[in-house]
Design an enzyme around this catalytic site. Structure first.
Site, PDB file in Angstrom:
ATOM      1  CG  ASP A 103     -17.289  51.260  56.473  1.00 17.22           C
ATOM      2  OD1 ASP A 103     -17.988  50.410  57.051  1.00 17.22           O
ATOM      3  OD2 ASP A 103     -16.049  51.255  56.505  1.00 17.22           O
ATOM      4  CB  SER A 104     -21.188  50.514  59.858  1.00 17.93           C
ATOM      5  OG  SER A 104     -19.967  49.953  60.319  1.00 17.93           O
ATOM      6  N   GLY A 105     -18.843  52.907  59.901  1.00 19.04           N
ATOM      7  CA  GLY A 105     -18.001  53.619  60.854  1.00 19.04           C
ATOM      8  C   GLY A 105     -17.315  52.698  61.834  1.00 19.04           C
ATOM      9  N   GLY A 106     -17.663  51.416  61.795  1.00 18.77           N
ATOM     10  CA  GLY A 106     -17.097  50.465  62.741  1.00 18.77           C
ATOM     11  C   GLY A 106     -15.584  50.370  62.677  1.00 18.77           C
ATOM     12  CG  PHE A 107     -11.706  50.019  59.623  1.00 22.81           C
ATOM     13  CD1 PHE A 107     -11.000  48.840  59.778  1.00 22.81           C
ATOM     14  CD2 PHE A 107     -11.008  51.167  59.265  1.00 22.81           C
ATOM     15  CE1 PHE A 107      -9.617  48.801  59.580  1.00 22.81           C
ATOM     16  CE2 PHE A 107      -9.638  51.145  59.060  1.00 22.81           C
ATOM     17  CZ  PHE A 107      -8.945  49.957  59.222  1.00 22.81           C
ATOM     18  CG  ASP A 157     -18.326  45.203  61.512  1.00 26.29           C
ATOM     19  OD1 ASP A 157     -18.394  46.441  61.359  1.00 26.29           O
ATOM     20  OD2 ASP A 157     -17.446  44.510  60.982  1.00 26.29           O
ATOM     21  CD  GLN A 208     -15.160  41.711  61.143  1.00 25.87           C
ATOM     22  OE1 GLN A 208     -14.061  41.128  61.084  1.00 25.87           O
ATOM     23  NE2 GLN A 208     -15.328  42.953  60.691  1.00 25.87           N
ATOM     24  N   GLY A 235     -12.377  42.891  57.927  1.00 25.85           N
ATOM     25  CA  GLY A 235     -11.256  42.684  58.834  1.00 25.85           C
ATOM     26  C   GLY A 235     -10.167  41.781  58.323  1.00 25.85           C
ATOM     27  CG  ASP A 280     -13.980  49.529  50.150  1.00 25.94           C
ATOM     28  OD1 ASP A 280     -13.380  50.409  50.794  1.00 25.94           O
ATOM     29  OD2 ASP A 280     -14.300  48.430  50.648  1.00 25.94           O
ATOM     30  CB  CYS A 318      -4.880  54.732  29.076  1.00 33.70           C
ATOM     31  SG  CYS A 318      -5.814  55.134  30.581  1.00 33.70           S
ATOM     32  CB  CYS A 320      -7.652  57.894  32.227  1.00 35.98           C
ATOM     33  SG  CYS A 320      -5.919  58.396  32.234  1.00 35.98           S
ATOM     34  CB  CYS A 323      -3.717  58.326  29.193  1.00 33.88           C
ATOM     35  SG  CYS A 323      -2.859  57.425  30.517  1.00 33.88           S
ATOM     36  CG  HIS A 349      -3.711  56.349  34.948  1.00 33.91           C
ATOM     37  ND1 HIS A 349      -3.815  56.017  33.614  1.00 33.91           N
ATOM     38  CD2 HIS A 349      -3.088  55.290  35.542  1.00 33.91           C
ATOM     39  CE1 HIS A 349      -3.276  54.826  33.409  1.00 33.91           C
ATOM     40  NE2 HIS A 349      -2.822  54.363  34.559  1.00 33.91           N
TER      41      HIS A 349
END
Length: 387
Positions: A103-107, A157, A208, A235, A280, A318, A320, A323, A349
């Site tokens: 991620d760009s770090g913008g958030f 952004d 955006q 966003g 994500d 399952c 995992c 489980c 899990h």
């Protein structure tokens, strides 16, 4: 070499194959220098180059993770992108040879409302660790991500708060478009340098526009003119389905679409139904921390009294690690005793479930059965399991 590295003697880095569709749902494959990405895909979030809950990269391989996601802002502050570069880049640093998206770090930068100042060049802000003043703009974000040598770098952004005044949003998307052009130019420059760790680093652009459908469309039209390997919708929290439906017709059909930071099972199901490919979210990790786990019968709260003597696994059939070896009663005990193993098992899990969920979505699209899949799980994913 197949599935994202070399094919017929030619590098396929960044190529996206739209294999088939079922309604608006898309089954695709993206080729990268670190391997192929089968879509729809959920990217497992390792913000600081680690999955919360003590899951290592060997665990990620076991649970079917395709893409690991780390954060530019956090890694720049600690341990520092220059240090990671000296150690060979993020893949070597964390022992992961599959794709990584940063991620760009913008958030994170724009969430520091009281600690940052925006101008055309970029954003000045204060480190949450030591109070040091830091500046980040499009060029700085690209340089940090180039040092990290991730597979996919996100454009820098402005991530605005919702709701926001229309006039501010209009100015914001224009600035984000200008920043995208600067990101493109800087990443091209960095990729051409002889000492760049990953000269094949890809760029994703970000759409955006707040909750204004017409501004979202306007911005999507603008950024679609800038060459990128993929296009994200950023966003969003409220009104996301309406926005996706408005923007989707204007997103390039031959590039992957990424809905950023959104990720209940129901959210993902609804977004895949509307044509989104990448996802994500930290939600499966945060839920695991409190003993909340996801199953094909709905969400479960393992701390509930009814699981005190329950010798069954979290979910029957399952695969995992949790489980396969442990009961609901034991995991509940670990959580009650504040033993870290309890959270770790819940994390494994939940991530297994998310990876399996998107794998089943891919199969249902391939088989022309996604409509049935969607209607079957639309209500289940929004409820608590009864058993």
């Amino acid at each position: 070499m197949q599935n994202g590295r070399m094919q017929n003697g030619k590098m396929q880095n960044g190529k996206f194959e739209l294999i088939t569709t079922c309604g608006n749902a898309r089954r695709g494959r993206m080729h990268t220098v670190h391997g192929g990405i089968e879509t729809p895909v959920f990217m497992n979030v390792g913000t600081a180059a680690a999955i919360r809950g003590g899951a290592g990269t060997d665990d990620l391989r076991r649970i079917g993770c395709q893409v690991e996601l780390s954060n530019t802002y956090h890694l720049h502050i600690r341990p520092g992108d220059e240090l990671i570069r000296r150690l060979g880049g993020l893949h070597k640093f964390m022992n992961w040879d599959a794709p990584i998206l940063t991620d760009s770090g913008g958030f994170q930068v724009f969430s520091l409302a009281h600690r940052r100042k925006i101008r055309e060049e970029g954003v000045s802000f204060v480190s949450y660790i030591d109070g040091k003043k830091i500046f980040m703009g499009p060029e700085e974000s690209m340089r940090i991500q180039s040092n990290l040598a991730s597979t996919i770098a996100m454009a820098f952004d402005e991530c605005i708060q919702n709701p926001a005044p229309r006039g501010y949003v209009e100015n914001s998307i224009e600035r984000t478009t200008r920043w995208l052009h600067r990101c493109r130019a800087e990443l091209d420059r960095l990729n051409a340098l002889e000492d760049t760790l990953n000269p094949n680093q890809l760029l994703f652009a970000i759409n955006q526009g707040g909750t204004y459908s017409d501004l979202r469309i306007r911005h999507m039209r603008q950024i679609a003119q800038v060459p990128a390997a993929g296009y994200a919708i950023g966003g969003l929290a409220d009104e996301m389905y309406d926005i996706i439906e408005a923007v989707e017709p204007y997103m390039p059909k031959d590039k992957p679409r990424y809905l950023m930071g959104v990720g209940t099972p129901l959210n993902i199901l609804e977004a895949v139904y509307r044509g989104v490919d990448f996802f994500d979210c930290v939600l499966p990790l945060r839920n695991a921390q409190h003993g909340n786990v996801f199953t094909w019968s709905g969400k479960m709260r393992l701390l509930a009294e009814k699981y005190k003597l329950d010798s069954r696994p979290i979910a029957e059939n399952c695969g995992c690690p949790a489980c396969k070896s442990y009961s609901r009663a034991y995991i509940r005990h670990l959580l009650k005793a504040d033993e870290r193993l309890g959270m770790r098992l819940c994390v494994l899990h939940n991530l297994w479930f998310y990876n399996e969920m998107t794998a089943r979505m891919r199969s249902s699209i391939e088989n022309g059965e996604f409509e049935e899949f969607y209607h079957k799980y639309r209500s289940i994913f929004g409820q608590f399991a009864e058993d």
